[in-house]
Scaffold this motif. Structure first.
Motif, short mmCIF file in Angstrom:
data_model
loop_
_atom_site.label_atom_id
_atom_site.label_comp_id
_atom_site.label_asym_id
_atom_site.label_seq_id
_atom_site.Cartn_x
_atom_site.Cartn_y
_atom_site.Cartn_z
N ARG A 36 0.83 -1.21 0.00
CA ARG A 36 0.00 0.00 0.00
C ARG A 36 0.86 1.25 0.00
NH1 ARG A 36 -5.07 0.34 3.92
NH2 ARG A 36 -5.69 -1.17 2.32
N THR A 172 -5.62 -3.87 -1.20
CA THR A 172 -6.43 -4.60 -0.23
C THR A 172 -6.08 -6.08 -0.26
OG1 THR A 172 -8.21 -4.92 -1.83
CG2 THR A 172 -8.34 -2.96 -0.43
N GLN A 173 -6.34 -6.75 0.86
CA GLN A 173 -5.99 -8.16 0.99
C GLN A 173 -6.70 -9.01 -0.07
OE1 GLN A 173 -3.66 -9.22 2.85
NE2 GLN A 173 -3.88 -11.42 2.52
#
Length: 205
Positions: A36, A172-173
């Motif tokens: 990120r 995001t995961q």
């Protein structure tokens, strides 16, 4: 208040330009898949590059490009080379297994993320065309200094907000898990897109 419509027009067209997939889009999303912070760093560098283009446009980039045709050609050549370099790097990375890539990535991101975004933005010939033509024509010919400054702030903020949103979404995961399972085709597609963009710019007249 008289200049609000022009500023809103610039903001809208800038957003459309950012949404349209290009080297900036690919640079931000591919780095966001690494982390990120790296994605946000590239987004910041991209916005800074756009800010520089806007400032140059305000001080006469359109006139300069009209009088010095070689300057645009030089920007295009540099842009083509950098896009081909990034594309080839992604294509080669797509050939490595995911675990091997993860190890290489963690130790092979020595180039600061903002610098990557800034270089991609500054070597994008489309930015030269946009800021050298549309950006200048929308601004009133004798606009006060505050309007010119506001226009620069508007395009910088719009670009940063869009690209940082992309960075947050692609880091995001869930997206990263999808990427882990489909890394090779995704990297190959992104690398091919960058090479294709570079080839298109090289052949464009």
């Amino acid at each position: 208040m008289d200049y609000i419509p022009q500023l809103l027009t610039i903001a809208a067209v800038m957003l459309l330009g950012c949404i349209s997939p290009g080297p900036d889009f690919i640079a931000v999303t591919s780095n966001a898949l690494i982390s990120r912070n790296r994605g946000l760093g590239v987004a910041l560098g991209t916005a800074l590059g756009i800010c520089v283009w806007a400032v140059m446009a305000v001080i006469g980039l359109g006139v300069l490009l009209t009088k010095l045709a070689w300057l645009y050609d030089a920007i295009r050549v540099v842009g083509v080379c950098y896009l081909l370099y990034l594309g080839a790097k992604m294509l080669l990375g797509a050939r490595r297994p995911y675990q091997e890539l993860a190890i290489a990535t963690s130790s092979n991101t020595t180039t600061p993320a903002p610098r990557v975004g800034f270089l991609v933005s500054m070597t994008n010939p489309k930015a030269a065309v946009f800021f050298g033509s549309f950006f200048i024509t929308v601004l009133p010919q004798h606009a006060p200094v505050w309007v010119l400054g506001s226009a620069v702030v508007v395009v910088t903020l719009v670009s940063f907000l869009w690209f940082s949103t992309l960075a947050l979404m692609f880091s995001t995961q869930r997206v990263r898990l999808i990427y882990a399972g489909m890394r090779r085709p995704i990297d190959a597609a992104m690398g091919a897109a960058l090479v294709g963009l570079g080839a298109h710019l090289a052949l464009a007249r």
